[in-house]
Every structure is written in C-alpha cells, then in structure tokens.
Design a protein around this motif. Structure first.
Motif, PDB file in Angstrom:
ATOM      1  N   GLU A 280       0.835  -1.206   0.000  1.00  0.00           N
ATOM      2  CA  GLU A 280       0.000   0.000   0.000  1.00  0.00           C
ATOM      3  C   GLU A 280       0.868   1.255   0.000  1.00  0.00           C
ATOM      4  N   VAL A 281       1.910   1.241   0.821  1.00  0.00           N
ATOM      5  CA  VAL A 281       2.823   2.372   0.880  1.00  0.00           C
ATOM      6  C   VAL A 281       3.534   2.536  -0.460  1.00  0.00           C
ATOM      7  N   ALA A 282       3.966   1.423  -1.037  1.00  0.00           N
ATOM      8  CA  ALA A 282       4.658   1.468  -2.332  1.00  0.00           C
ATOM      9  C   ALA A 282       3.761   2.084  -3.401  1.00  0.00           C
ATOM     10  N   LYS A 283       2.493   1.706  -3.401  1.00  0.00           N
ATOM     11  CA  LYS A 283       1.545   2.225  -4.389  1.00  0.00           C
ATOM     12  C   LYS A 283       1.377   3.732  -4.241  1.00  0.00           C
ATOM     13  N   LYS A 284       1.250   4.204  -2.997  1.00  0.00           N
ATOM     14  CA  LYS A 284       1.074   5.640  -2.753  1.00  0.00           C
ATOM     15  C   LYS A 284       2.299   6.439  -3.186  1.00  0.00           C
ATOM     16  N   LEU A 285       3.469   5.835  -3.043  1.00  0.00           N
ATOM     17  CA  LEU A 285       4.712   6.513  -3.416  1.00  0.00           C
ATOM     18  C   LEU A 285       5.040   6.367  -4.894  1.00  0.00           C
ATOM     19  N   GLY A 286       4.296   5.503  -5.592  1.00  0.00           N
ATOM     20  CA  GLY A 286       4.582   5.249  -7.000  1.00  0.00           C
ATOM     21  C   GLY A 286       5.841   4.431  -7.199  1.00  0.00           C
ATOM     22  N   ILE A 287       6.122   3.558  -6.226  1.00  0.00           N
ATOM     23  CA  ILE A 287       7.329   2.720  -6.263  1.00  0.00           C
ATOM     24  C   ILE A 287       6.942   1.264  -6.449  1.00  0.00           C
ATOM     25  N   THR A 288       7.680   0.571  -7.278  1.00  0.00           N
ATOM     26  CA  THR A 288       7.469  -0.867  -7.453  1.00  0.00           C
ATOM     27  C   THR A 288       8.559  -1.625  -6.705  1.00  0.00           C
ATOM     28  N   ILE A 289       8.150  -2.451  -5.774  1.00  0.00           N
ATOM     29  CA  ILE A 289       9.123  -3.276  -5.055  1.00  0.00           C
ATOM     30  C   ILE A 289       9.548  -4.419  -5.974  1.00  0.00           C
ATOM     31  N   PRO A 290      10.830  -4.547  -6.269  1.00  0.00           N
ATOM     32  CA  PRO A 290      11.305  -5.574  -7.208  1.00  0.00           C
ATOM     33  C   PRO A 290      10.853  -6.985  -6.833  1.00  0.00           C
ATOM     34  N   ASP A 291      10.583  -7.770  -7.860  1.00  0.00           N
ATOM     35  CA  ASP A 291      10.110  -9.144  -7.660  1.00  0.00           C
ATOM     36  C   ASP A 291      11.070  -9.974  -6.823  1.00  0.00           C
ATOM     37  N   GLU A 292      12.374  -9.702  -6.973  1.00  0.00           N
ATOM     38  CA  GLU A 292      13.352 -10.500  -6.232  1.00  0.00           C
ATOM     39  C   GLU A 292      13.187 -10.324  -4.722  1.00  0.00           C
ATOM     40  N   LEU A 293      12.767  -9.128  -4.302  1.00  0.00           N
ATOM     41  CA  LEU A 293      12.536  -8.891  -2.882  1.00  0.00           C
ATOM     42  C   LEU A 293      11.189  -9.452  -2.451  1.00  0.00           C
ATOM     43  N   VAL A 294      10.177  -9.254  -3.263  1.00  0.00           N
ATOM     44  CA  VAL A 294       8.842  -9.781  -2.933  1.00  0.00           C
ATOM     45  C   VAL A 294       8.892 -11.298  -2.805  1.00  0.00           C
ATOM     46  N   GLY A 295       9.634 -11.920  -3.720  1.00  0.00           N
ATOM     47  CA  GLY A 295       9.721 -13.380  -3.705  1.00  0.00           C
ATOM     48  C   GLY A 295      10.440 -13.934  -2.493  1.00  0.00           C
ATOM     49  N   SER A 296      11.340 -13.149  -1.929  1.00  0.00           N
ATOM     50  CA  SER A 296      12.107 -13.624  -0.771  1.00  0.00           C
ATOM     51  C   SER A 296      11.535 -13.115   0.554  1.00  0.00           C
ATOM     52  N   ALA A 297      10.455 -12.334   0.486  1.00  0.00           N
ATOM     53  CA  ALA A 297       9.910 -11.688   1.686  1.00  0.00           C
ATOM     54  C   ALA A 297       9.389 -12.698   2.702  1.00  0.00           C
ATOM     55  N   LYS A 298       9.637 -12.404   3.957  1.00  0.00           N
ATOM     56  CA  LYS A 298       9.039 -13.209   5.013  1.00  0.00           C
ATOM     57  C   LYS A 298       7.569 -12.873   5.150  1.00  0.00           C
ATOM     58  N   GLU A 299       7.264 -11.576   4.921  1.00  0.00           N
ATOM     59  CA  GLU A 299       5.864 -11.155   4.975  1.00  0.00           C
ATOM     60  C   GLU A 299       5.706  -9.841   4.216  1.00  0.00           C
ATOM     61  N   MET A 300       4.591  -9.742   3.460  1.00  0.00           N
ATOM     62  CA  MET A 300       4.239  -8.508   2.761  1.00  0.00           C
ATOM     63  C   MET A 300       2.905  -8.024   3.316  1.00  0.00           C
ATOM     64  N   PHE A 301       2.772  -6.716   3.470  1.00  0.00           N
ATOM     65  CA  PHE A 301       1.545  -6.139   4.009  1.00  0.00           C
ATOM     66  C   PHE A 301       0.882  -5.272   2.948  1.00  0.00           C
ATOM     67  N   ASN A 302      -0.442  -5.320   2.894  1.00  0.00           N
ATOM     68  CA  ASN A 302      -1.169  -4.557   1.883  1.00  0.00           C
ATOM     69  C   ASN A 302      -2.004  -3.436   2.479  1.00  0.00           C
ATOM     70  N   LYS A 303      -1.706  -3.081   3.737  1.00  0.00           N
ATOM     71  CA  LYS A 303      -2.380  -1.954   4.375  1.00  0.00           C
ATOM     72  C   LYS A 303      -1.499  -1.397   5.481  1.00  0.00           C
ATOM     73  N   VAL A 304      -1.848  -0.197   5.915  1.00  0.00           N
ATOM     74  CA  VAL A 304      -1.134   0.435   7.019  1.00  0.00           C
ATOM     75  C   VAL A 304      -2.002   0.334   8.262  1.00  0.00           C
ATOM     76  N   THR A 305      -1.405  -0.124   9.367  1.00  0.00           N
ATOM     77  CA  THR A 305      -2.139  -0.264  10.616  1.00  0.00           C
ATOM     78  C   THR A 305      -1.696   0.777  11.626  1.00  0.00           C
ATOM     79  N   ASP A 306      -2.597   1.127  12.522  1.00  0.00           N
ATOM     80  CA  ASP A 306      -2.250   2.102  13.576  1.00  0.00           C
ATOM     81  C   ASP A 306      -1.427   1.457  14.665  1.00  0.00           C
TER      82      ASP A 306
END
Length: 333
Positions: free
Chosen positions: A307-333
């Motif tokens: 979600e943060v990447a989308k707002k910033l107009g940044i694409t997180i490279p596939d190599e990092l997404v593929g190796s991620a322990k966890e990806m989040f699609n929203k911002v929590t308080d």
C-alpha cells in the motif's frame, strides 16, 4: 549417633528445600516475581515483552501459576527508567527484564550491588552500553539478547528499491549510545552502495518535527534505526515524509506495518522468546547471568508494504517480494 546423623540429614534436606538448591524459590505465595522495565512504548518493544513472557511460559513459568510480573514503562524518559529500576530493587524482585538500552543501563546500574540478575533485550550494542565485554561475557550479573541492525543488508535493500537514490537521512537520539554506534556503521558501509548518510541528532521528542522537516529537504529517503525516542514518534515522521512523497524505510516488522515502505529487520517477538528462555535458565538455577554471554539474533528478513509502495509510485522488485518473510497490503495504527 545414628539418631544424630538422621536429624542432621533432615536439617540439611529442609534447608535445601527452602533454598531451592540454587533456584529462585519466589515469595511467600511460591511465585517468582519478575520486574519488566520497558523504556518506551512502541510495537517492537511491546513484541519483545510479549515474546519474553511467552519464552518463560514455554519453560514452565506461567503468569498466575508460578510467576507474577511487575510491569513499568519509562515513556522514553531516562529519569523514569532509573526510578523504575530503583523500585524493582526495593521490592526485591527475583529478576529484572530490561527492554531497550537505556532501561538496561538503568537496571544494571541500580541492581548491581544486589543479588538480582538483570536480563536485557533489544540492546543493539551491549559492549558500548557497558553491559558486556568484547568477548560477549557479562560486565556483572547481567546478560540478554542484542538486536544489532543488519546494516549491510538494509543498504543493499534500499539500493535495490531505489536505484537512483543518493542521500539517506537518519534521525537519531544523541543520548542513545546504540544509535551513535549504528550511525557509525551506516557511514562506514554507505559508500559501498553509492550512498551518502545525512544524519540529524535530536535530544528530546519535541525536536523531531523540525529535525524531520530539515532532513526531508536534503535527502532522497529516510531509514530508521531502533532508536526508541525516534520510533516512538514514527507517525509524525511518516506523515511529513508522505507529504513530500519521500519513502521511509524501517528497521523491523512493526515499522513496516505502520507505514514504512520496507525493512531488512528482525522479529522482535522471537527476540523476546529467546530472552525469556535465558531468564528461565537463571530462575531454574541452571546458569548464572554473570556466566552467560549475551546472544545476537542474526536472522534478518525482508518485509514490505504494498500500500505504501503504491502511494509513493514505487514498485518493489520481484526479487525482494519473492524472498519476503511477509508482505503487508495496508497500514495499521
């Protein structure tokens, strides 16, 4: 003579039972009392505390059954941290768990003339904090776990996400020795990835808004340390960075949940569990804190926030997404 020996043996056995053969026998209710002092209130330190309690439970020390906790939070104030430690010593707790460097320093300094062991966690550089020696052996009746930052991996990750970035800004508290140590390491490694580090030291929380504004005008991105004063004000930093469309990188999972773009960081819950297990060894009489080298958690993992990447107009490279322990699609308080 036989009767005398028998009585003597009974006396020895009675004393052994009362002393627990070197174990902590607890108070009159049979429960061990542990003072938990936390320097500041934010997600990573909260996770340390929760993990610490879980680590103890896995070793048989369960709240309400055979252990009770006295929990205090210093709210990022050094004087309050010292008062908390003083109260723990006055209350004669069986063990002190000190979460974060300033709390650990206060706890050890206050308790070192007592028999109360101090087990710390989330201390980046125990040697610089004078809690341990260079060979990781304790400075006294104190040991625990280090959350040393994977600085090289963090810089590599930032370069992968921001191939054109040149300057990285870092806010840090001048009173935290671990932050000063981390800044030094960042500067030593930055040129390896073509970066320049722009630092801004703050003395109190009130300094953060102005320091953030100034830093954001000079850099391409920010990266956070595990600096407790700074992390406690993370929402302010993120809001200001968002207004300028500047990415902020975290140092652990909770910062990414709250709005940092990504991090190569530690799992502070697991850090807490390891710390709890070390404390259990001391409480059981298996080891003394003064004989235990502190431990470093080496396993860093990638965490990202789409979600943060989308707002910033940044694409997180596939190599990092593929190796991620966890990806989040929203911002929590």
């Amino acid at each position: 003579m036989k009767k005398c020996i028998s009585v003597g043996m009974i006396i020895v056995l009675a004393i052994s039972m009362l002393t627990g053969c070197g174990k902590s026998s607890g108070g009159k209710d049979g429960k061990v009392t542990i003072g938990i002092g936390q320097f500041a209130e934010h997600g990573s330190l909260d996770n340390c505390r929760k993990g610490f309690i879980e680590g103890l439970a896995q070793e048989g020390y369960k709240e309400g059954k055979n252990v009770k906790f006295e929990y205090e939070n210093a709210q990022a104030d050094g004087g309050t941290a010292t008062q908390i430690a003083t109260n723990f010593v006055a209350n004669k707790v069986d063990l002190i768990c000190a979460i974060a460097t300033p709390m650990a320093q206060s706890a050890y300094g206050t308790a070192k003339d007592s028999n109360i062991p101090v087990i710390f966690t989330a201390v980046t550089n125990p040697v610089l904090a004078e809690l341990a020696k260079k060979d990781k052996t304790p400075s006294g009746n104190v040991t625990g776990t280090s959350d040393k930052l994977p600085v090289d991996k963090q810089l590599q990750m930032i370069r992968t996400i921001l191939p054109d970035a040149k300057k990285i800004g870092i806010l840090y508290s001048t009173s935290e020795v671990n932050s000063i140590s981390a800044i030094k390491e960042y500067k030593e490694l930055a040129s390896k990835y073509g970066f320049e580090i722009v630092e801004s030291g703050i003395s109190v929380t009130a300094d953060i808004p102005l320091a953030t504004d100034k830093l954001l005008n000079e850099v391409d991105c920010l990266t956070n340390l595990t600096d407790n004063t700074v992390v406690s004000s993370l929402p302010v930093i993120l809001d200001k960075a968002s207004d300028k469309n500047i990415p902020v990188f975290g140092s652990e999972i909770e910062q990414v949940k709250k709005g940092c773009l990504a991090a190569e960081g530690l799992d502070y819950y697991q850090l807490g569990i390891k710390t709890g297990k070390m404390a259990a060894q001391v409480l059981k009489g298996e080891k003394k804190a003064s004989d235990m080298k502190y431990e470093v958690i080496e396993e860093a993992a990638f965490y990202g926030n789409t979600e943060v990447a989308k707002k910033l107009g940044i694409t997180i490279p596939d190599e990092l997404v593929g190796s991620a322990k966890e990806m989040f699609n929203k911002v929590t308080d």
